[in-house]
Write an enzyme that holds these catalytic residues in place. Structure first.
Site, PDB file in Angstrom:
ATOM      1  N   GLY A 114       0.944  -1.227   0.006  1.00 14.48           N
ATOM      2  CA  GLY A 114       0.055   0.033  -0.082  1.00 14.48           C
ATOM      3  C   GLY A 114       0.888   1.195   0.027  1.00 14.48           C
ATOM      4  O   GLY A 114       1.997   1.223  -0.685  1.00 14.48           O
ATOM      5  N   CYS A 115       0.545   2.324   0.683  1.00 16.58           N
ATOM      6  CA  CYS A 115       1.149   3.394   0.769  1.00 16.58           C
ATOM      7  C   CYS A 115       2.696   3.366   1.077  1.00 16.58           C
ATOM      8  O   CYS A 115       2.865   2.905   2.119  1.00 16.58           O
ATOM      9  CB  CYS A 115       0.557   4.483   1.524  1.00 16.58           C
ATOM     10  SG  CYS A 115       1.653   5.946   2.130  1.00 16.58           S
TER      11      CYS A 115
END
Length: 222
Positions: free
Chosen positions: A43-44
């Site tokens: 993800g991020c």
């Protein structure tokens, strides 16, 4: 040729110097560090970078992109879709301190590996998870770690094990975002990047979801 005190002295000095050099080099050879890299998508990339930069044995974490078809992509291209790239981090670590198996175990317990559509509030292909492996042994270790994690939580894990791909570092703006003192404009007004990061991570629900899945085994949840 007859021996002389001078010749004996030269030989002894040379032998002593050789011994001292060997002794000086020996500790370095005995403790040579096994520096390796691993690429994971969780993800991020700001969050994965922030998590792993506090792990013993990790030397450096660089945010970037991998897995797609567009060379040298930038952030806007990747998050807009169509490049095939994921947000990833490249972790440089000392394998004498942190094994690859330990690294993968920590990674799986820092994400939601049951979510195939992204991570937390970040949706879309670029935010999906993956473990990129360089060797058959890394693949074996990663697949074994996934099987163990599935058994632990009693759910299918969708995080794939993928062949190694070219890693492209993200722009300087994204590196060490979580601890930067640079001022940026956010929806909350002007904030330091470090403060904006904390606000984002909390609002995105990352730690809450990880704690829900992994409980006390979540390594980075405070």
């Amino acid at each position: 040729m007859p021996r002389t005190p001078f010749r004996d002295g030269v030989k002894i000095a040379a032998l002593t110097a050789a011994i001292l050099v060997a002794l000086a080099l020996a500790p370095h050879r005995a403790h040579a560090q096994d520096i390796r890299t691993a690429v994971v998508a969780g993800g991020c990339f700001w969050c994965v970078e922030a998590d792993f930069e506090r792990v013993a044995g990790v030397r450096e974490v660089v945010s970037g992109f991998a897995g797609g078809t567009v060379p040298n992509p930038d952030y806007r291209q990747v998050v807009s879709g169509g490049t095939g790239h994921l947000e990833v981090v490249e972790i440089t670590y000392d394998a004498d301190v942190l094994s690859y198996a330990q690294l993968v175990d920590l990674f799986l317990r820092s994400i939601d590996p049951t979510d195939a559509g992204g991570q937390f509030c970040d949706r879309g292909e670029s935010y999906t998870t993956a473990i990129f492996v360089e060797t058959a042994e890394e693949r074996r270790i990663a697949e074994q770690a996934i099987a163990s994690a599935e058994a632990e939580i009693g759910r299918d894990i969708v995080t794939p094990v993928r062949d190694a791909a070219t890693f492209y570092p993200a722009e300087d703006y994204h590196q060490d975002y979580y601890r930067s003192e640079d001022i940026i404009l956010t929806r909350f007004g002007p904030r330091r990047k470090s403060v904006a990061y904390d606000l984002y991570r909390d609002a995105c629900g990352r730690d809450a979801r990880v704690a829900e899945i992994w409980g006390p085994d979540a390594p980075f949840v405070n």
